[in-house]
Scaffold this active site. Sequence first.
Site, mmCIF file in Angstrom:
data_model
loop_
_atom_site.group_PDB
_atom_site.id
_atom_site.type_symbol
_atom_site.label_atom_id
_atom_site.label_comp_id
_atom_site.label_asym_id
_atom_site.label_seq_id
_atom_site.Cartn_x
_atom_site.Cartn_y
_atom_site.Cartn_z
ATOM 1 N N THR A 1 2.411 -1.408 9.548
ATOM 2 C CA THR A 1 3.497 -2.443 9.738
ATOM 3 C C THR A 1 3.306 -3.550 9.975
ATOM 4 O OG1 THR A 1 0.097 -2.710 10.390
ATOM 5 C CG2 THR A 1 1.374 -1.009 11.704
ATOM 6 N N HIS B 1 7.221 -31.086 11.225
ATOM 7 C CA HIS B 1 7.441 -29.677 10.196
ATOM 8 C C HIS B 1 5.941 -29.777 9.405
ATOM 9 C CE1 HIS B 1 9.585 -28.142 12.979
ATOM 10 N NE2 HIS B 1 11.105 -28.889 12.701
ATOM 11 N N ASP C 1 1.238 -1.163 0.390
ATOM 12 C CA ASP C 1 0.016 -0.065 0.227
ATOM 13 C C ASP C 1 1.162 1.113 -0.134
ATOM 14 O OD1 ASP C 1 0.990 0.118 2.554
ATOM 15 O OD2 ASP C 1 -0.540 0.270 4.053
ATOM 16 N N HIS D 1 9.804 -24.329 8.617
ATOM 17 C CA HIS D 1 8.503 -25.085 9.707
ATOM 18 C C HIS D 1 7.704 -24.809 9.531
ATOM 19 C CE1 HIS D 1 11.207 -25.029 13.637
ATOM 20 N NE2 HIS D 1 11.805 -25.018 13.054
ATOM 21 N N CYS E 1 2.749 -3.796 4.305
ATOM 22 C CA CYS E 1 2.865 -2.187 4.068
ATOM 23 C C CYS E 1 2.941 -1.314 5.486
ATOM 24 C CB CYS E 1 0.663 -2.866 4.455
ATOM 25 S SG CYS E 1 1.019 -3.549 5.924
HETATM 26 C C1 RB5 Z 1 -1.497 2.824 6.301
HETATM 27 O O1 RB5 Z 1 -1.943 3.338 7.023
HETATM 28 C C2 RB5 Z 1 -1.949 1.255 7.695
HETATM 29 O O2 RB5 Z 1 -3.003 1.306 8.578
HETATM 30 C C3 RB5 Z 1 -1.262 0.128 6.822
HETATM 31 O O3 RB5 Z 1 -0.396 0.001 5.653
HETATM 32 C C4 RB5 Z 1 -1.522 -1.093 7.228
HETATM 33 O O4 RB5 Z 1 -0.083 -0.899 8.100
HETATM 34 C C5 RB5 Z 1 -2.230 -1.278 7.872
HETATM 35 O O5 RB5 Z 1 -1.954 -2.287 8.698
#
Ligand code: RB5
Length: 368
Positions: free
Chosen positions: A68, A134, A8, A99, A66
């Site tokens: 996080t 595994h 994203d 694994h 993304c």
């Molecule tokens: C975008 O701001 C953020 O929410 C997205 O990149 C991600 O971290 C979502 O889990």
Amino acid sequence: MKVAIGSDHAGFPLKENLREYLVTLGHDIEDVGTFSAELSVDYPDWSEKVTTRVATGGADRGVLICGTGIGMSIAANKVPGIYAALCTNEYTARMSRLHNASNILVLGARVTGLDIAREVTRVWFSTEAEAGRHLARRQKLMALEAANAKEATRPQSAQRGRVVVLEHPLIQHKLSIIRDKNTSVKDFRDLVQEIAGLMVYEISRNLPLTEIEVETPICVTKAFSLKGKKLAVVPVLRAGLGMVEGILRLIPNAKVGHIGLYRDPGTLQPVDYYCKLPNDIGERDIFVLDPMLATGGSASAAIAHIKQSGGRRISLVSMIAAPEGIEKVTTDHPEVDIFTAGLDRHLNDHGYIVPGLGDAGDRLFGTK
Ligand code: RB5
């Protein structure tokens, strides 16, 4: 390796960097987007693009980024056949391959620095999955997935095969009739063809389509046609023959190969005495037909032979499967999908599936 990469807006800068890095590692990259850090987009949309590539065999593996890494992980793991791992360091990257045999690497661009992200990527792509205990655990994941699947999907050449039980009521109804020892040879033969056709109808529901133009008596319109070369079906002689016609009725352009195997009385190993496959087997999705997956010896040997002949996208279609046979095939050929209509209890001392339906070959051809 063919790799699909997507992010994203939050993951965009890291995606740009890793895409270049993956090229230097020798991979063939498809960047599905997004293509800007400024335009806010929704991570599930980009996850879907990458997971579709991986689940349908368009890519061997995927990378999703993304902010996080959490949103992408959740979205990716909703897709059957996808095992996405959010990796934050070299250790988790290695373990997620060893694994868990993850097929999508997920990174959080706002929590993982560039140097670590590159190291994680390098390790993840260079680590092979381990078998043994595994693999047994991963099979439990596959079984969970199959139990929760609403419908069969078709990752013909996905990194890892799945065990899918086709629970369509028509299939189950007909299966009950052929289990009955009083069913006549004629009815048995007809029903095996019908079950084979219904199974392939389910299995093929996600075959890729290509848009074409058709002129109807009224006007020109867009329509869809199956993309690429059609299927190859390969019955394992002799019982597999009983499934061929039912499939050809639905997919008349499928090519048919044949493999004959017998068990060497000395070594007890399957030996192939006959094999004739389509010349372009490597370009086709291949359905190996073996109505009863008992010990798995013949099916596994047949698949090995097809692979040696260049076959790549292989699925095994068995009306009834025993856990022993599934274990054998998934151990020998972890990338192969197994489709069955009945997951039975076990094998008896004579190697028959319990409860099963007896010897499918004898019942098809009336030889007993
Ligand atoms: C975008 O701001 C953020 O929410 C997205 O990149 C991600 O971290 C979502 O889990």
